[in-house]
Design an enzyme around this catalytic site. Structure first.
Site, PDB file in Angstrom:
ATOM      1  N   HIS A 814       1.063  -1.307  -0.066  1.00  0.00           N
ATOM      2  CA  HIS A 814      -0.670   0.111  -0.368  1.00  0.00           C
ATOM      3  C   HIS A 814       0.523   1.030   0.183  1.00  0.00           C
ATOM      4  O   HIS A 814       1.997   2.013   0.993  1.00  0.00           O
ATOM      5  CB  HIS A 814      -0.409   0.245   1.501  1.00  0.00           C
ATOM      6  CG  HIS A 814      -1.751  -1.051   0.997  1.00  0.00           C
ATOM      7  ND1 HIS A 814      -2.379  -1.901   1.988  1.00  0.00           N
ATOM      8  CD2 HIS A 814      -2.297  -1.290   0.085  1.00  0.00           C
ATOM      9  CE1 HIS A 814      -3.142  -3.137   2.251  1.00  0.00           C
ATOM     10  NE2 HIS A 814      -3.682  -2.537   0.739  1.00  0.00           N
ATOM     11  N   GLU A 996       1.119  -4.339  11.204  1.00  0.00           N
ATOM     12  CA  GLU A 996       0.545  -3.250  11.465  1.00  0.00           C
ATOM     13  C   GLU A 996       1.236  -2.070  11.937  1.00  0.00           C
ATOM     14  O   GLU A 996       1.424  -2.284  13.193  1.00  0.00           O
ATOM     15  CB  GLU A 996      -0.611  -2.930  11.321  1.00  0.00           C
ATOM     16  CG  GLU A 996      -1.763  -3.579  10.862  1.00  0.00           C
ATOM     17  CD  GLU A 996      -1.613  -3.206   9.119  1.00  0.00           C
ATOM     18  OE1 GLU A 996      -1.377  -1.991   9.237  1.00  0.00           O
ATOM     19  OE2 GLU A 996      -2.846  -3.568   9.042  1.00  0.00           O
TER      20      GLU A 996
HETATM   21 ZN   LIG Z   1      -2.073  -1.767   4.191  1.00  0.00          ZN
END
Ligand SMILES: [Zn+2]
Length: 1161
Positions: A814, A996
């Site tokens: 991303h 994350e």
């Molecule tokens: Zn992501």
């Protein structure tokens, strides 16, 4: 309590006769019930409800109402009990209707219009009945609102309590949309506005806040329907409320009024579409083959006004819909969870990946003569010519700055008609070029270019002197000329821009201390020249070129200023009311390049056409305020979140306000202390090259812009949000860069790899940089292999070398998650370091690392997607070799490792998380998923290794930013195509994770209350490696030698207890979500809590009524004379404890009733 209440209720319900004896019994029962229930706990009332209390009381009411004349001595206590019980009984309205009690109450109220005590009692019960929308609608049809409007008066000190009860009953009735329509049609909306104005103006001492707020609540419900909003606007509602709020702002006690008024203002603010010609990305990329490049919509006019509003009345009882939906998303099909899908491609294809594992070849000659395997890789891939994405063009091809995909249609690409599959677009034109990929040559080119002094040769002596005399430029002209030649069309004599040659850059580089570790402006520039972008960038962003050094301190989370959101919204309303004050000048616009050169003096200059840049448009609204619009991901019309742009021509000491008006997420860490980042060129030149957290008055809220229905793609994306922040720039005429998060470009990554390779110790570190594949945009996706060189050429050592377990790491799928790249930077630097732990790690594992899975997205300033407009982390199930080459080949390599029995021990994909704090892992567990979903788990059938928990547990202890309690091991259906789930399921990797990292900061541990900087992110990357080593020592058989080395390096037990102790001091349980924000973020009326359902409020009124009865005088006696005090407000908010001396209250209450009721009313 026991059995007695049940008995009382039975008697109540069956008390049909009216003998005086029965009346005494009834009175006694009522007073006992009143006494019991006044003790307050909701549990008692719930018990009474469960025993049919509501029905019994309603029946008793129907019976008592038949008495002629009405007997208030029984009616009033009955009505009080009904109000008290009814508000806690969710089905009360329906029960009342069924018992015919609604008509009874209406007619009782009508008969007592001038008899305030019984009237108030009726109004309370009306209000409780109307909390059921269906009942409310029926009451409305039967004339309840007309009745109430007879009671509600303009400002008066008389009968305050009655007026209040009537307004509150009206507000409850207006929750029914059909009642609201009726009210608007009868002109009540204007009436309510006038009443509100009257009370607002005359209640100068703020004695009757609840009346003013009650009127606002009525308006709030009426404006839930479109007709209501239109009428409100037509009645100057916005102006009236706006000016009344201005009067209230100075008194903090008036918050309930201000907040309700602002909710109405936001709701009624006319909806607009964004001030852009299209929401589609400015960057379009023709996809290979016939794949549709268009986003799935073209806008159609109108129709965003309805807001998906349902005109039908309904009860909103499902407050836990969301959590149900989450659970619904869990994969509960055991067979699906445990199945291993078949290969998504022909098995023969896997052979090509052998070349990506040169470490397995056992050939020590090859190990030593490094780049050889690149050639062999090339030879092998060339033989597989049917797979176009293996075609790797030379990076030297990128000398066509005028090549623009944007203007090129797919048909112009002229795909070879003989080809079965379409081709990656670059291939067709690179064929005409020198295509031979030779990494050795390319590397040498870059190294030569970077070190060759002639590279920066063309100097302008005068300019040099200027720089030498004035180390700080007087103005930004020099800078613009160098970095943004497009802006300086009039003075620009060198259209090629700085990428070709630049004297100033040479001067600058002489000034560069070269003291930023693992960064070289020379390498960066050389790499940036090879980048292929849709807009064909010619400019470098200074921070990426010059480098970033973390500041020596961490910045605490920004404290949220009281009422900041309210202030910003009122500013928005002011713009609506006074449109003449808005400048409205477009000063930057990708769509209209002519706007991009500032014409007006004193206005900021914006620029975003550089790698990872994202800003589409800037509109000056006030002298020091700008609305900004972000560009959608390429080939998409959404995912606006990442921003990165330059501003210049600023004044000193003036706060500039920026509003990014097309954000999409429904909430943001910007509401919880996160700041954006800023980089000042002047600061950098003074020796402080830092991205710093910056910005104040930050807040994030839903605005009045709407994406038209067709473009919204369903509910999501229909709304836009504003991120607003103010910045004081550190210098006059500086050039400052602002970004969502610490930028990390593709060129940064590539030059970082160059430096790592150059600085490695080849005797100890085995390092290979290969190319996994070429991206759609024609950029190369590197694959890195790191392990320790074999101890010797002895057979045993060579075998140990190639039999080490694999660790497979990926990042930046991303593009907006630059934090993931900083974590990866930490991992790479640690793995390459001379740290003895790193040495040991390399001896334990072979690391396969893809540091950037989405180079095109990063380069073109996307937030979420690749050039195909796809979220690449939703393509792992069936990646397309043409559209998703990096995923296709990453998966291919993993398939290959599995096919030779070498599936990795750990797989981890690094991400960034925008909603949560801290760093945490998502993993996969069948059992935890089934348990969470509430499925029966047959432990005999489902056996599961709990080894997936080991690594996060270790990280919790060794990594300060990591929090185990935030981790989750659930397998969601919506995530079935993510790297984590696919690698777990298809490759059988037990320890398959998403890591994350927050954009924001930490709520736990060492960094609690601090925002994360690049240093902490990099540290996370290195601690992840340490975690892997400990995992290895704990869970894998180790040689004595390794254990001995480890024992020397790590006092594991001590380290673990040490950190545990530190944690214990703040070991509050991690909650997943943020605590509710001080200010309501959304203004979706259904989700707004406005205290109307607060039981204590009506209880308070009833109790106050008792004391008033006791005080025997008229209405206003108790309240009048109170200033804007806490006592007056108590009924509104403070969840008042049941009176502290409840026992005595109960006894007095009973006495008071009997005493009161016996006297004529
Ligand atoms: Zn992501």
């Amino acid at each position: 309590m026991g059995v007695r209440p049940a008995l009382f209720l039975w008697i109540l319900a069956n008390n049909k006769t009216k003998s005086s004896c029965d009346k005494d019994v009834l009175l006694n029962i009522l007073s006992v019930l009143t006494g019991l229930l006044s003790l307050g706990t909701g549990r008692r009332i719930q018990y009474v409800i469960s025993k049919g209390g509501s029905e019994a009381l309603l029946q008793a009411l129907a019976a008592a109402a038949q008495a002629e004349p009405p007997d208030h001595s029984t009616l009033l206590p009955l009505l009080r009990l009904l109000a008290k019980v009814g508000q806690r009984d969710r089905k009360f309205g329906l029960k009342a209707q069924k018992a015919g009690a609604t008509d009874v109450i209406l007619s009782l109220a009508r008969r007592n219009l001038s008899n305030h005590l019984p009237l108030i009692h009726c109004l309370w019960v009306l209000r409780v009945c109307a909390s059921n929308v269906t009942t409310g609608t029926t009451l409305g049809i039967n004339g309840a609102m007309e009745l109430l409007f007879k009671v509600i008066t303009p400002y008066s000190k008389r009968h305050i309590r009655t007026v209040r009860a009537a307004i509150e009953a009206l507000a409850a009735l207006l929750k029914s949309r059909s009642n609201s329509r009726r009210a608007v049609n009868r002109g009540y909306l204007g009436g309510l506005l006038r009443l509100y104005q009257d009370w607002h103006h005359k209640d100068v001492s703020n004695n009757y806040i609840y009346i003013r707020r009650g009127l606002l609540l009525c308006l709030k419900h009426v404006t839930d329907i479109q007709l209501g909003r239109e009428t409100f606007l037509g009645s100057q509602g916005i102006e009236i409320l706006f000016s009344s709020v201005q009067d209230c702002l100075s008194c903090k006690n008036l918050d309930p009024i201000i907040n309700t008024a602002i909710q109405i203002l936001r709701k009624c603010y006319p909806k607009e579409s964004l001030p852009v010609t299209t929401v589609k990305s400015f960057y379009l990329f023709p996809l290979p083959g016939n794949v549709k490049a268009d986003p799935p919509c073209e806008e159609s006019e109108g129709d965003y006004e309805s807001d998906g509003e349902e005109e039908a009345d309904k009860n909103l009882d499902d407050e836990d819909v969301e959590s149900k939906e989450e659970d619904y998303d869990l994969e509960t099909d055991v067979n699906k969870l445990r199945s291993r899908p078949v290969l998504d491609r022909p098995e023969e294809e896997l052979g090509q990946y052998e070349a990506m594992c040169p470490e397995l070849s056992h050939n020590i000659q090859e190990l030593e003569s490094e780049p050889e395997e690149e050639k062999s890789f090339q030879d092998r891939t060339e033989s597989l010519s049917s797979t176009p994405s293996n075609f790797i063009p030379s990076a030297t091809c990128v000398k066509h700055p005028n090549y623009r995909w944007r203007n090129q249609s797919v048909t112009e690409m002229e795909p070879d008609p003989g080809e079965k599959n379409f081709q990656v677009p670059l291939q067709s034109w690179t064929k005409e070029e020198k295509c031979r990929w030779d990494q050795t040559d390319e590397k040498r080119d870059i190294a030569v270019a970077a070190q060759d002094t002639d590279f920066w040769d063309e100097e302008d002596p005068t300019r040099r002197q200027v720089l030498a005399l004035h180390p700080l430029p007087e103005d930004a002209a020099w800078y613009k000329k160098v970095f943004h030649p497009e802006c300086e069309t009039s003075t620009n004599t060198n259209p090629g821009g700085m990428l070709e040659s630049s004297d100033v850059v040479a001067n600058l580089l002489e000034k560069h201390q070269g003291d930023i570790p693992f960064h070289s402006p020379h390498f960066y520039t050389a790499r940036a020249k090879c980048v292929k972008s849709i807009p064909d960038y010619k400019d470098l962003a200074f921070p990426d070129f010059w480098g970033h050094q973390p500041p020596p301190y961490s910045k605490p989370m920004l404290e949220r200023k009281y009422g900041v959101q309210r202030d910003k919204i009122l500013d928005d309303v002011r713009r609506l009311i006074h449109p003449g004050d808005v400048i409205g000048r477009t000063v930057f616009d990708l769509d209209e390049p002519s706007h991009s050169s500032p014409t007006a003096p004193g206005c900021l200059t914006f620029f975003s056409k550089f790698e990872s840049g994202n800003l589409r448009k800037a509109i000056q609204v006030h002298e020091f305020e700008y609305d900004l619009i972000l560009n959608a991901d390429a080939n998409s019309n959404q995912h606006h979140q990442w921003f990165y742009f330059a501003v210049s021509d600023m004044k000193l000491a003036v706060p500039y306000r920026f509003n990014i008006i097309n954000c999409e997420k429904f909430n943001s860490q910007f509401n919880y202390g996160m700041q954006l980042v800023m980089y000042s060129v002047k600061e950098a030149l003074q020796g402080r090259p830092c991205w710093l957290r910056a910005g104040h008055d930050i807040c994030y809220y839903k605005n009045h812009y709407r994406c038209r229905t067709a473009a919204g793609g369903g509910m999501r994306g229909k709304f836009y949000y504003t991120l607003t922040f103010s910045i004081k720039f550190p210098h006059k005429d500086d050039v400052c860069y602002l970004a969502y998060h610490y930028p990390y470009t593709y060129s940064t990554m590539m030059s970082h790899l160059d430096i790592l390779e150059q600085n490695r110790n080849p005797k100890k570190v085995y390092w290979r940089q290969q190319t996994l594949c070429q991206t759609l945009g024609g950029n190369l996706c590197p694959l890195i292999t790191i392990t320790a060189m074999p101890e010797s050429k002895k057979r045993d050592d060579l075998e140990q070398f190639s039999s080490r377990p694999y660790v497979f790491l990926t990042a930046r799928v991303h593009p907006g998650e630059s934090n993931a790249s900083w974590v990866m930077k930490g991992t790479l630097e640690f793995l390459m370091s001379s740290d003895p732990i790193a040495d040991l790690l390399r001896k334990c594992f072979i690391f396969k690392i893809i540091p950037m899975l989405n180079p095109d997205g990063v380069i073109n300033g996307n937030h979420r997607c690749s050039l195909s407009g796809d979220d690449l982390n939703r393509q792992w199930l069936t990646p397309s070799s043409q559209l998703h080459p990096t995923i296709y080949h990453a998966k291919g390599l993993l398939y290959y490792l599995r096919s030779i029995g070498r599936a990795p021990l750990v797989f981890c994909d690094y991400h960034g998380h925008s909603q949560k704090k801290n760093v945490f892992l998502y993993g996969c567990s069948v059992k935890e998923t089934l348990w969470q979903a509430g499925c029966m788990v047959d432990t005999a059938v489902v056996t599961e290794d709990v080894g997936y928990r080991a690594l996060p547990k270790i990280l919790d202890k060794v990594a300060p930013a990591f929090v185990m309690n935030s981790c989750s091991f659930l397998v969601e259906k919506s995530r079935e195509s993510t790297a984590r789930v696919v690698v777990w399921k298809e490759m059988g990797v037990l320890r398959s994770y998403t890591m994350e990292s927050t954009y924001s900061g930490c709520s736990h541990g060492l960094y609690k209350g601090l925002q994360l900087g690049t240093q902490e992110l990099e540290e996370m990357g290195s601690k992840f490696c340490l975690g892997l080593l400990i995992l290895h020592l704990k869970s894998l058989p180790c040689s004595k030698k390794v254990m001995a080395q480890a024992a020397l390096l790590l006092d594991l037990e001590e380290e673990i207890t040490d950190r545990t102790q530190r944690r214990c001091s703040n070991s509050s349980l991690e909650t997943d979500d943020e605590p509710p924000c001080v200010e309501e973020i959304d203004y979706n009326t259904d989700s707004c809590s406005d205290g109307e359902e607060d039981f204590t409020e009506l209880d308070q009124e009833i109790q106050e009524c008792l004391s008033w009865v006791e005080g025997e005088t008229e209405d206003e006696a108790v309240i009048t004379g109170q200033t804007c005090s806490s006592k007056a407000l108590r009924g509104l908010y403070i969840s008042s404890q049941p009176a502290s001396n409840s026992t005595s209250l109960r006894s007095t209450a009973v006495e008071v009733y009997s005493g009161f009721e016996s006297s004529p009313v």
